[in-house]
Design an enzyme around this catalytic site. Structure first.
Site, PDB file in Angstrom:
ATOM      1  N   LYS A 119     -16.258  15.852  -4.895  1.00  0.00           N
ATOM      2  CA  LYS A 119     -15.173  16.528  -4.178  1.00  0.00           C
ATOM      3  C   LYS A 119     -13.858  15.752  -4.263  1.00  0.00           C
ATOM      4  CE  LYS A 119     -18.191  19.570  -3.417  1.00  0.00           C
ATOM      5  NZ  LYS A 119     -18.308  20.578  -4.476  1.00  0.00           N
ATOM      6  N   GLU A 203      -5.529  15.789   8.115  1.00  0.00           N
ATOM      7  CA  GLU A 203      -5.028  16.866   7.255  1.00  0.00           C
ATOM      8  C   GLU A 203      -4.452  17.970   8.122  1.00  0.00           C
ATOM      9  OE1 GLU A 203      -8.610  17.942   5.084  1.00  0.00           O
ATOM     10  OE2 GLU A 203      -9.026  19.556   6.488  1.00  0.00           O
ATOM     11  N   HIS A 238     -21.679  26.812   9.307  1.00  0.00           N
ATOM     12  CA  HIS A 238     -21.224  26.663   7.925  1.00  0.00           C
ATOM     13  C   HIS A 238     -22.115  27.366   6.914  1.00  0.00           C
ATOM     14  CE1 HIS A 238     -18.159  23.991   9.350  1.00  0.00           C
ATOM     15  NE2 HIS A 238     -19.064  23.307   9.992  1.00  0.00           N
ATOM     16  N   ARG A 295     -22.221  27.734 -10.183  1.00  0.00           N
ATOM     17  CA  ARG A 295     -23.500  28.446 -10.283  1.00  0.00           C
ATOM     18  C   ARG A 295     -23.245  29.910  -9.963  1.00  0.00           C
ATOM     19  NH1 ARG A 295     -23.673  26.242  -4.728  1.00  0.00           N
ATOM     20  NH2 ARG A 295     -23.117  28.049  -3.508  1.00  0.00           N
TER      21      ARG A 295
END
Lengths: 500, 164
Positions: A119, A203, A238, A295
């Site tokens: 990431k 952030e 999530h 994928r």
């Protein structure tokens, strides 16, 4: 001129293995399935033209065991391996192992899978390519001045997060500059006690975001396209549970913009085959790259329904070396599609996984309905794997008709013997806020945190039905227990039927 | 004919009268219920009908009415069997795993004090962890499993000595 494979091994199980087998059958390609001992009689196992056992139930010893899968592929003489999603699908070592053993991996290259799986590295690469990221600190910080500057640059409100992260621990939303010092210190303390690590970063905090992702497809001949968006904002812990396309929040102009970025991401990653680029979209139409899934996605069918394509067939064609089919260069969106994921989880009891035998299984059918399922009546649902049982996908001319069809289909979907989420999903899709498209990522938290079955209204009727179904049985059926000394009406019942 | 089921820890009695009407021992109107020769079940009230779904297996009966799920257990003298998983409310001093799985953490030892909601053991199943908690105050009498053990729902994972 390339040729299609004549035999493919499917390195997966459940509904997605069934889905891939169906694509192979449509292309007249033979299939090889693999199974753990828990799946000896599973639906996917028996659908293959060949089938090989790859070990005991724990995934590490079977579906995640690269050597055993490669061995099975060699034994079968398959030319290619389809990883589907989960298990080894995004493991660059597996993609490499396929190549090293002269099998075609039906997916992207090991290099691009590795890049997008990292990431941090992928965000740096994407920032260089001009892809918008959530503004914030590039790395963690300790000094208050650093946080203040980063917050000013990103713009308030900001989110302070623990690097070790998870479960909201060490997380603080800060709305004004004067609060930042207290928040940073609090977050550090909380992160330290929760994770033993007080590393935090900052952030921009996106208010009411939606999860919007773009399906992309690239071939080895230089063509890269997007196949429109999917909105997957309805998530529980999530985990996506309801997905739809098109998104009510994406205008044609925004679609063009986001789609172009999705294609740019795909190209920057040197990606081939089918993939998904995920974004957060804020209410002002600003969007930020999250990550790329390398994928086929669980929710790919809604794209297929609206675009009129078969993504898995196209994956196989591209992996065989064909340029992508012409129709992918001229796609339009037709109508609206919604998917609900049916999990073996007890929606009435904190989503506890439910195991056991499926005693009754009735799928909905009729106009606009598609069910991608990995189970049938009498299937055993065990503890070893992801609890997804099936996906219900509906198509309608517009969002309202798709919604109505979804509710109709969920009401017709009957699974008895294990607990599941069907009624919960029906209530979500029927909810007025879903109807008005107020589908932000906090939808479940806001509207469904205390959902439960309404059992009061129908308890007596349910008891009556239970009495009838038990009364119908022969006395020997049912208990399976040692004979009981006490009087027990279950042992004295004759074979009889209501109404006689 | 009387039927007894355990639902949510309580025993419920149903009287199926004339094999068609079910009553519940109070003033509630009887439910008129029929089954087809092939085993489907429906309610009838004059011309109004409604199909419902029900199936039984062993001592469990599962019913779906308008998507709402019910699970009933036929009462048994064998109190221990299936105690953890079903709707059967058992002796709170015997703590069962909510479902078969693997013990990944044991947080108490014999003699430790417990209070309601005290975390005892974590069981992992289907890639998720489940915390098994105490339902009463007292102390731990026995821990029957260790980390790595497979547990079922028939053997108590922890036994407690609860204050009266």
């Amino acid at each position: 001129m390339p040729e299609l494979f004549n035999k493919i091994l499917i390195a997966n199980r459940g509904e997605i293995a069934v889905r891939v087998i169906r694509a192979c059958r449509a292309l007249n390609i033979k299939t090889v399935t693999v199974y753990s001992t828990a799946d000896k009689y599973a639906v996917h196992t028996l659908m293959g033209d060949e089938s090989y056992e790859i070990g005991p139930p724990p995934p590490l010893e079977s579906y995640l065991n690269i050597d055993k899968i490669i061995d099975a592929a060699k034994k079968s003489g398959a030319q290619a391996i389809h990883p589907a999603y989960g298990f080894l699908a995004e493991n660059p070592l597996f993609a490499q192992a396929c190549i090293d053993n002269d099998f075609v991996f039906i997916g992207s290259t090991p290099e691009s899978i590795r890049l997008m799986g990292n990431k941090v590295e992928s965000r740096i690469k994407m920032a260089d390519a001009g892809v918008p990221l959530i503004p914030g600190m590039k790395s963690s910080g300790t000094d208050i001045a650093e946080f203040k500057k980063a917050a000013d640059d990103a713009g308030y409100p900001v989110l302070i997060k623990a690097a070790a992260g998870g479960g909201g621990k060490g997380m603080r939303v800060v709305h004004k500059p004067e609060d930042i010092e207290v928040a940073v210190e609090g977050a550090q303390r909380e992160a330290k006690s929760a994770f033993g690590d007080d590393t935090i970063y900052l952030e921009k905090y996106i208010i009411n975001p939606r999860h919007i992702e773009f399906q992309v497809l690239a071939d080895a001949h230089g063509s890269t396209v997007h196949v429109f968006e999917r909105e997957c904002s309805i998530q529980r812990r999530h985990q996506k549970i309801v997905e739809e396309t098109p998104s009510i929040a994406v205008s044609p102009e925004l679609r063009e913009k986001m789609g172009a970025v999705a294609v740019a991401v795909t190209k920057a990653a040197d990606y081939v085959n089918a993939g998904t680029v995920e974004f957060l979209l804020d209410p002002d139409g600003k969007f930020y790259f999250l990550e790329m899934n390398t994928r086929i996605q669980v929710e790919h069918p809604i794209t297929e329904e609206v675009a009129g394509v078969d993504l898995v067939v196209e994956q196989i064609r591209i992996a065989s070396g064909f340029p992508m089919s012409d129709h992918f260069k001229n796609l339009t969106q037709r109508g609206h599609a919604i998917e609900c994921r049916i999990y073996a989880e007890d929606a009435g009891n904190n989503f506890m996984p439910s195991i056991g035998k499926i005693l009754m299984y009735k799928e909905p059918t009729g106009p606009g309905i598609r069910v991608d399922s990995g189970v049938i009546q009498d299937s055993e649902v065990g503890i070893d794997y992801d609890p997804i049982l099936a996906k219900l996908i509906v198509w309608g001319e517009d969002r309202d008709s798709a919604r109505a069809r979804m509710i109709r289909a969920l009401n017709e979907y009957k699974i008895l013997g294990i607990r599941h989420s069907i009624k919960y999903l029906a209530d979500i899709v029927a909810h007025p806020k879903f109807g008005s498209g107020e589908t932000y990522t906090n939808f479940i938290e806001t509207n469904f945190s205390d959902w439960e079955y309404d059992t009061d209204a129908n308890l007596e009727t349910a008891l009556a039905a239970a009495a009838v179904v038990n009364g119908r049985q022969k006395p020997t059926v049912g208990s399976g227990q040692a004979a009981q000394q006490n009087y027990n009406p279950w042992l004295t019942l004759g074979a009889w039927r209501i109404g006689e | 004919m009387n039927f007894e089921f355990v639902y949510d820890g309580e025993t419920k009695t149903v009287d199926l009268k004339e094999n068609r009407f079910a009553t519940f021992g109070d003033d509630k109107a009887p439910v008129e219920i029929e089954s087809t020769p092939d085993g489907r079940i429906f309610l009838r009230n004059g011309g109004i009908i409604k199909e419902i779904h029900a199936v039984s297996n062993g001592d469990k009966t599962f019913v779906d009415i308008d998507g709402t799920l019910f699970e009933f257990t036929i009462p048994s003298d064998d109190v221990g069997a299936g105690g953890g998983a079903g709707g059967l409310e058992t002796d709170p001093s015997k703590v069962f795993a909510p479902m078969p799985g693997k013990v990944v953490k044991v947080m108490v030892a014999e003699g430790d004090p417990v209070e309601p909601k005290k975390h005892l053991v974590i069981v992992e199943a289907m890639k998720m962890e489940h915390i098994v908690v105490s339902k009463g105050t007292g102390k731990v009498k026995a821990v029957n499993f260790a980390v790595g053990d497979q547990v079922d729902t028939d053997t108590p994972i922890v036994e407690l000595e609860l204050d009266e």
